[in-house]
Scaffold this active site. Structure first.
Site, PDB file in Angstrom:
ATOM      1  N   SER A 157      45.311 -57.889 -46.787  1.00  0.00           N
ATOM      2  CA  SER A 157      45.890 -58.751 -47.327  1.00  0.00           C
ATOM      3  C   SER A 157      45.303 -60.266 -46.528  1.00  0.00           C
ATOM      4  O   SER A 157      43.947 -60.268 -47.146  1.00  0.00           O
ATOM      5  CB  SER A 157      47.789 -59.036 -47.088  1.00  0.00           C
ATOM      6  OG  SER A 157      47.904 -59.772 -48.150  1.00  0.00           O
ATOM      7  N   ASP A 324      49.906 -50.192 -54.206  1.00  0.00           N
ATOM      8  CA  ASP A 324      49.461 -51.263 -54.255  1.00  0.00           C
ATOM      9  C   ASP A 324      49.854 -51.916 -55.073  1.00  0.00           C
ATOM     10  O   ASP A 324      48.816 -52.517 -56.038  1.00  0.00           O
ATOM     11  CB  ASP A 324      48.822 -51.735 -53.156  1.00  0.00           C
ATOM     12  CG  ASP A 324      48.960 -53.191 -52.666  1.00  0.00           C
ATOM     13  OD1 ASP A 324      49.433 -54.302 -53.480  1.00  0.00           O
ATOM     14  OD2 ASP A 324      48.152 -53.368 -51.522  1.00  0.00           O
ATOM     15  N   HIS A 357      51.659 -52.324 -51.062  1.00  0.00           N
ATOM     16  CA  HIS A 357      51.246 -53.239 -50.486  1.00  0.00           C
ATOM     17  C   HIS A 357      51.691 -53.287 -48.483  1.00  0.00           C
ATOM     18  O   HIS A 357      50.442 -52.908 -48.341  1.00  0.00           O
ATOM     19  CB  HIS A 357      51.679 -54.349 -50.651  1.00  0.00           C
ATOM     20  CG  HIS A 357      50.370 -55.650 -49.641  1.00  0.00           C
ATOM     21  ND1 HIS A 357      49.170 -55.957 -50.039  1.00  0.00           N
ATOM     22  CD2 HIS A 357      50.566 -57.088 -49.159  1.00  0.00           C
ATOM     23  CE1 HIS A 357      48.630 -56.380 -49.081  1.00  0.00           C
ATOM     24  NE2 HIS A 357      49.150 -57.352 -48.756  1.00  0.00           N
TER      25      HIS A 357
END
Lengths: 381, 195
Positions: A157, A324, A357
């Protein structure tokens, strides 16, 4: 957690801090005259110092990535599934460094630290940060630890953005760059979620223009809502449905009953929000989400990601997760295409997962295989 | 190494840039890197195959060939390869167009369905051929678009594709037969193509 820790755990770890008196020039043009970084390390640095791996954390992460602080800890570090002896980031092989970035609120210098110039908490006056500022502070940490070249810089991320920035800013100091569930820049939808979260904080009557610490209060409600918004975007519809469905925690659907109905998901989100609000600093949240929004890997390369990645010398592994939607596989494919366009060594896997995610933190057989095999191939001699 | 893979190396220039579509476990790509010092990428869809490539230290990209090669620029590779994968694609003719756009040259290998064994099997059993080379039943096979040596020739003519080299290879049967009647005696077809 009781006395005996799992065999594949790095075990008990103690955070360390390093204070830097050399000023850190920031992308904003301002200077951080001195600062402290909180970090942890796992495994042993080898004699040639060629087996060091840097873990870059995401939005709410920090230095405690693996192991336990005490035998009674309920939970290990945030990436314990992937760091440890025999795990993908194998501490029998690598010396792993995880830190809390500046601007954070877990021991590194940030908005809740005391501003030496005023003797009061920095609060909203803490300098605005960019991802590159974290990278340059991490380079200063590497210098202090005597690490000239990282065997790998790894992040998921926002951490993936730091890993990519490392590969461009310090091409000679990164041999492998592992970018997980990340993007070269946020989409408008992503920025929208971040802004909604920020507005929730700012709208809290206790926010007081960010000077809540000086007034001995905290914008807990706003920060809690901000976390709830973020949390929703990290999960998938499936994950939420599977875990909570439409189950009720209290009340019933029967007509004529006035008792308020509360769904399991509502109480879960409130619990997550409240827990976060008690451990995270609101100004840090604003600062870090802004850095996330402003990140744009190729902006200074004429918006050409191929030109940007041409700077890099590292080999890349890029991983995405099928469900995600916050950092969709499409964003990872853009990274991969730009790397191939720049003729860089890259492998890419899109991992089937139902968990959105958050999948990058969760155990997943295929993810573990890809990650382990790639890292096993890294030469540390 | 499979016989078709061994033949291909003669058509690959030293140090060239390669894209291997459906690269499998990366055997060919690794061989070409080691022996021809090529650089490039393998595209693959299977999880086990991708793992095997990563283990070999290859650049492997997870990509579904049926979605095309839109992420690659025109002429961005010296040679685009596809060995024993053409018959597994939904639209092999479109992927062939894409290969010729992305690569200066292409190499394609596929099982020749016109081989006498396949013809014999169908003629005598009245059933889809199952053999060493094609060990699948019709319902579970990844191969959905079989063609013969002749069929492929027709496609190349229709598309004005230039055939630089063509060859059929066999694992076993005598070499002279495939020279006389390639469509009947060639088990695997290998084509070296350009626009």
């Amino acid at each position: 957690m009781s006395k005996s820790l799992p065999a594949d755990s790095v075990g008990l770890v103690t955070p360390q801090s390093i204070h830097f008196t050399e000023p850190l020039p920031l992308a904003s043009g301002r200077m951080l005259d001195s600062y402290t970084l909180m970090y942890e390390s796992y495994g042993e640095l080898n004699a040639s110092k060629s087996n060091a791996v840097l873990i870059c954390h995401a939005l709410s992460g920090h230095h405690h990535a693996a192991g336990y602080h005490s035998p009674d800890d309920r939970k290990p570090g945030w990436w314990d599934s992937y760091i440890g002896p025999g795990k993908p980031i194998d501490t029998n092989k690598f010396f792993v460094v995880a830190l809390n970035n500046i601007g954070g609120c877990h021991g590194s210098t940030g908005p809740s630290s005391i501003n030496p110039a005023t003797g009061k908490p920095w609060g909203p006056d803490f300098p605005k940060l960019r991802v590159r500022d974290w990278v340059s502070s991490q380079a200063a940490l590497a210098d202090k630890l005597g690490i000239d070249v990282w065997a790998a810089v790894i992040g998921g991320s926002l951490g993936g953005m730091q890993a990519m920035r490392w590969a461009l800013e310090y091409p000679d100091r990164v041999r492998h760059c592992v970018v997980i569930a990340s993007a070269m820049k946020l989409t408008a939808q992503n920025i929208a979620f971040n802004e909604t979260a920020r507005q929730a904080i700012i709208a809290d009557p206790n926010f007081l223009g960010g000077r809540y610490l000086e007034h001995n209060t905290l914008p807990r409600d706003g920060l809690s809502v901000a976390r709830m918004i973020g949390h929703i975007t990290y999960l998938s519809d499936y994950a939420m449905g599977k875990k909570f469905g439409r189950d009720l925690r209290s009340g019933s659907f029967e007509l004529g009953i006035d008792e308020p109905i509360e769904f399991q998901i509502e109480s879960y989100l409130r619990y997550q929000g409240d827990t976060f609000a008690n451990t995270f600093d609101a100004n840090s949240y604003l600062l870090i989400t802004k850095a996330l929004d402003y990140f744009d890997l190729a902006r200074e390369y004429n918006d050409d990601p191929v030109a940007a990645f041409s700077q890099a010398k590292a080999k890349f592994l890029v991983i995405s997760f099928s469900t995600d939607w916050r950092f969709s596989p499409e964003r990872s494919r853009e990274i991969v295409n730009a790397l191939m366009g720049a003729n860089k060594a890259v492998s890419y896997a899109d991992i089937e997962s139902n968990f959105g995610h958050d999948a990058f933190l969760l155990p997943n057989a295929r993810y573990q295989q890809v990650f382990s095999r790639y890292l096993a191939g890294i030469d540390t001699e | 190494m499979r016989i078709d893979l061994n033949e291909i190396q003669h058509w690959i220039a030293q140090g060239s840039r390669i894209l291997d579509l459906g690269c499998g476990d990366g055997t060919l790509l690794k061989f070409l890197i080691d022996n021809k010092q090529v650089e490039g990428y393998g595209l693959e869809f299977g999880a086990d195959e991708i793992n095997a490539c990563i283990e070999k230290g290859l650049n492997v990209i997870e990509q579904n060939l049926d979605r095309g090669l839109g992420n690659f620029a025109d002429n961005s590779f010296d040679t685009v390869l596809m060995t024993q994968a053409l018959q597994t694609l939904h639209y092999p003719h479109l992927v062939l167009d894409e290969m010729l756009r992305v690569g200066k040259e292409c190499i394609v290998t596929f099982p020749n369905f016109g081989h006498w064994k396949a013809r014999w099997y169908l003629a005598t059993h009245g059933r889809m051929p199952v053999s060493d080379l094609l060990p699948y039943e019709w319902y579970d096979t990844p191969n959905i678009h079989f063609c013969t040596f002749k069929d492929f020739e027709v496609l190349c003519r229709e598309k004005n594709i230039r055939v630089i080299h063509r060859q059929v290879v066999n694992e076993q049967s005598p070499a002279f037969l495939k020279e006389i009647a390639p469509n009947l005696f060639g088990e695997t077809a290998i084509y070296h193509l350009s626009k």
